[in-house]
Design an enzyme around this catalytic site. Structure first.
Site, PDB file in Angstrom:
ATOM      1  N   CYS A  99       0.879  -1.175   0.000  1.00  0.00           N
ATOM      2  CA  CYS A  99       0.000   0.000   0.000  1.00  0.00           C
ATOM      3  C   CYS A  99       0.912   1.219   0.000  1.00  0.00           C
ATOM      4  O   CYS A  99       2.118   1.072  -0.239  1.00  0.00           O
ATOM      5  CB  CYS A  99      -0.985  -0.018   1.171  1.00  0.00           C
ATOM      6  SG  CYS A  99      -0.235   0.027   2.809  1.00  0.00           S
ATOM      7  N   HIS A 115      14.294 -14.682  11.526  1.00  0.00           N
ATOM      8  CA  HIS A 115      13.870 -14.618  12.929  1.00  0.00           C
ATOM      9  C   HIS A 115      12.363 -14.738  13.120  1.00  0.00           C
ATOM     10  O   HIS A 115      11.920 -15.212  14.157  1.00  0.00           O
ATOM     11  CB  HIS A 115      14.328 -13.293  13.559  1.00  0.00           C
ATOM     12  CG  HIS A 115      15.809 -13.207  13.754  1.00  0.00           C
ATOM     13  ND1 HIS A 115      16.418 -12.209  14.471  1.00  0.00           N
ATOM     14  CD2 HIS A 115      16.821 -14.016  13.304  1.00  0.00           C
ATOM     15  CE1 HIS A 115      17.736 -12.395  14.474  1.00  0.00           C
ATOM     16  NE2 HIS A 115      18.007 -13.473  13.750  1.00  0.00           N
TER      17      HIS A 115
HETATM   18  C1  RB5 Z   1      -4.025   5.276   0.687  1.00  0.00           C
HETATM   19  O1  RB5 Z   1      -4.042   6.630   0.400  1.00  0.00           O
HETATM   20  C2  RB5 Z   1      -3.102   4.986   1.859  1.00  0.00           C
HETATM   21  O2  RB5 Z   1      -3.708   5.391   3.050  1.00  0.00           O
HETATM   22  C3  RB5 Z   1      -2.767   3.520   1.904  1.00  0.00           C
HETATM   23  O3  RB5 Z   1      -2.151   3.164   0.717  1.00  0.00           O
HETATM   24  C4  RB5 Z   1      -1.815   3.075   2.996  1.00  0.00           C
HETATM   25  O4  RB5 Z   1      -0.669   3.853   3.034  1.00  0.00           O
HETATM   26  C5  RB5 Z   1      -2.404   2.878   4.319  1.00  0.00           C
HETATM   27  O5  RB5 Z   1      -1.742   2.474   5.291  1.00  0.00           O
END
Ligand code: RB5
Length: 144
Positions: free
Chosen positions: A68, A101
């Site tokens: 993400c 680990h």
């Molecule tokens: C999306 O904008 C962002 O919040 C997501 O990709 C991530 O970083 C969340 O932890």
């Protein structure tokens, strides 16, 4: 090991890096289970963490990669599952230690924080490194 099935998923903050790592996995000889997302439209990272953890739970994949924007949301979401040990890594050493680990079965990276070459290096280290067992076995067992 090559031939192993690796699931990969990302939200919109990780979709570019997902494409790069999907290619890398294929080149390394892994079977890739790509669970999306596939575009830049905003999506919710927990939905994709659920898809990936489900694939590991039901045996469609042995290990996984989640991306993400920061890697933080995907880590939190994936680690809600008892059988998942998701590690947010930033470099080769953290990727190796996550395996040696912690016996991590999910590699997590922040698509807005890490460059493509470092991310590929982390992926290769995660895939190639074995769990050390021994004293780490006891600690990992205490988590599940
Ligand atoms: C999306 O904008 C962002 O919040 C997501 O990709 C991530 O970083 C969340 O932890």
């Amino acid at each position: 090991m090559p031939g192993e099935s690796i699931a990969i998923a990302a939200d919109h903050g990780g979709v570019e890096l997902k494409a790069i790592l999907t290619g890398e996995l294929g080149e390394l000889g892994y079977e890739v289970l790509d669970l999306g997302t596939d575009g830049i439209d905003s999506v919710d990272y927990p939905d994709f963490a659920e898809l990936l953890t489900g694939a590991i739970r039901d045996g469609r994949a042995q290990r996984g990669v989640l991306i993400c924007g920061s890697g933080i949301g995907m880590s939190i979401a994936a680690n809600r599952h008892r059988e998942i040990r998701a590690a947010l890594v930033h470099d080769n050493l953290s990727a190796r230690l996550a395996r040696q680990h912690n016996n991590a079965n999910v590699l997590v990276m922040g698509g807005r924080f890490i460059g493509a070459e470092v991310a590929k290096d982390c992926l290769r280290a995660f895939l190639a490194t074995e769990f050390e067992g021994g004293r780490h076995d006891r600690r990992v067992a205490k988590m599940s």
